[in-house]
Write an enzyme that holds these catalytic residues in place. Structure first.
Site, PDB file in Angstrom:
ATOM      1  N   HIS A  42      -6.444  40.982  -0.987  1.00 13.99           N
ATOM      2  CA  HIS A  42      -5.610  40.231  -0.044  1.00 13.99           C
ATOM      3  C   HIS A  42      -6.322  40.121   1.295  1.00 13.99           C
ATOM      4  CE1 HIS A  42      -4.417  44.481  -0.128  1.00 13.99           C
ATOM      5  NE2 HIS A  42      -4.184  44.392   1.174  1.00 13.99           N
ATOM      6  N   HIS A  89      -5.641  39.630   5.239  1.00 10.37           N
ATOM      7  CA  HIS A  89      -4.632  39.686   6.302  1.00 10.37           C
ATOM      8  C   HIS A  89      -4.955  38.600   7.324  1.00 10.37           C
ATOM      9  CE1 HIS A  89      -3.071  43.890   5.466  1.00 10.37           C
ATOM     10  NE2 HIS A  89      -4.258  43.993   4.903  1.00 10.37           N
TER      11      HIS A  89
HETATM   12  P1  5GP Z   1      -4.117  47.235   2.624  1.00  9.64           P
HETATM   13  O1  5GP Z   1      -4.137  47.386   1.116  1.00  9.64           O
HETATM   14  O2  5GP Z   1      -4.859  46.000   3.085  1.00  9.64           O
HETATM   15  O3  5GP Z   1      -4.593  48.465   3.315  1.00  9.64           O
HETATM   16  O4  5GP Z   1      -2.605  47.036   3.072  1.00  9.64           O
HETATM   17  C1  5GP Z   1      -1.642  46.455   2.227  1.00  9.64           C
HETATM   18  C2  5GP Z   1      -0.683  45.621   3.032  1.00  9.64           C
HETATM   19  O5  5GP Z   1       0.305  45.120   2.151  1.00  9.64           O
HETATM   20  C3  5GP Z   1       0.060  46.399   4.142  1.00  9.64           C
HETATM   21  O6  5GP Z   1      -0.093  45.722   5.376  1.00  9.64           O
HETATM   22  C4  5GP Z   1       1.506  46.425   3.665  1.00  9.64           C
HETATM   23  O7  5GP Z   1       2.434  46.327   4.717  1.00  9.64           O
HETATM   24  C5  5GP Z   1       1.577  45.231   2.727  1.00  9.64           C
HETATM   25  N1  5GP Z   1       2.527  45.425   1.639  1.00  9.64           N
HETATM   26  C6  5GP Z   1       2.587  46.491   0.809  1.00  9.64           C
HETATM   27  N2  5GP Z   1       3.576  46.335  -0.103  1.00  9.64           N
HETATM   28  C7  5GP Z   1       4.151  45.134   0.165  1.00  9.64           C
HETATM   29  C8  5GP Z   1       5.239  44.415  -0.418  1.00  9.64           C
HETATM   30  O8  5GP Z   1       5.869  44.838  -1.375  1.00  9.64           O
HETATM   31  N3  5GP Z   1       5.545  43.214   0.127  1.00  9.64           N
HETATM   32  C9  5GP Z   1       4.847  42.686   1.189  1.00  9.64           C
HETATM   33  N4  5GP Z   1       5.243  41.496   1.650  1.00  9.64           N
HETATM   34  N5  5GP Z   1       3.823  43.347   1.773  1.00  9.64           N
HETATM   35  C10 5GP Z   1       3.476  44.561   1.268  1.00  9.64           C
END
Ligand code: 5GP
Length: 130
Positions: free
Chosen positions: A93, A95
């Site tokens: 993903h 951001h």
């Molecule tokens: P990373 O894997 O890049 O460290 O962070 C994962 C991102 O996904 C975080 O910013 C978190 O808030 C977001 N996130 C995790 N679970 C969910 C979810 O179920 N729904 C949404 N909309 N965002 C999520």
């Protein structure tokens, strides 16, 4: 087992959707660092962005660009910052974060907790600008 983001794409878990095409999907981060913080994902599951094949990575970047342009139209900001971490969810993903200053891309800072009505209003604004 499907990742949480695949379950979001499939509609099994709700989200504040921004945009979708055949291969990509964008939705608001549930714990935004700034209002309008959006995640852009490929529909194909891969834990690491640089494992994506060239075509998928190029398409993801172009889709993220369209989403970023919509964010900038909808949410006043100097520019839209880009970050890729993947420390939490094992599904690539990007951001996209509306930024006023460098510190806005600091994910170690506190996250916002917005009401569902505000999240929906933000998503609607970005959707309209897309
Ligand atoms: P990373 O894997 O890049 O460290 O962070 C994962 C991102 O996904 C975080 O910013 C978190 O808030 C977001 N996130 C995790 N679970 C969910 C979810 O179920 N729904 C949404 N909309 N965002 C999520």
């Amino acid at each position: 087992m499907a990742t949480i983001f695949t379950r979001i794409i499939n509609g099994e878990i709700p989200c504040y959707k921004i945009a979708e095409d055949e291969n990509y999907f964008a939705f608001l981060d549930i714990n935004p660092v700034k209002k309008g913080h959006t995640l852009v994902i490929p529909k194909v599951e891969d834990d690491y962005i640089f494992n994506l094949d060239d075509q998928t990575l190029a398409g993801l970047t172009l889709f993220a660009k369209k989403v970023a342009i919509a964010i900038q139209k909808a949410i006043p900001c100097k520019r839209v910052g880009v970050a890729v971490m993947g420390m939490e969810v094992p599904h690539t993903h990007i951001h996209l974060v509306p930024m006023e200053s460098e510190g806005d891309l600091n994910f170690a800072k506190g996250k916002l907790k917005l009401e569902p009505s505000e999240m929906e209003a933000i998503a609607e604004k970005i959707r309209k600008a897309f």
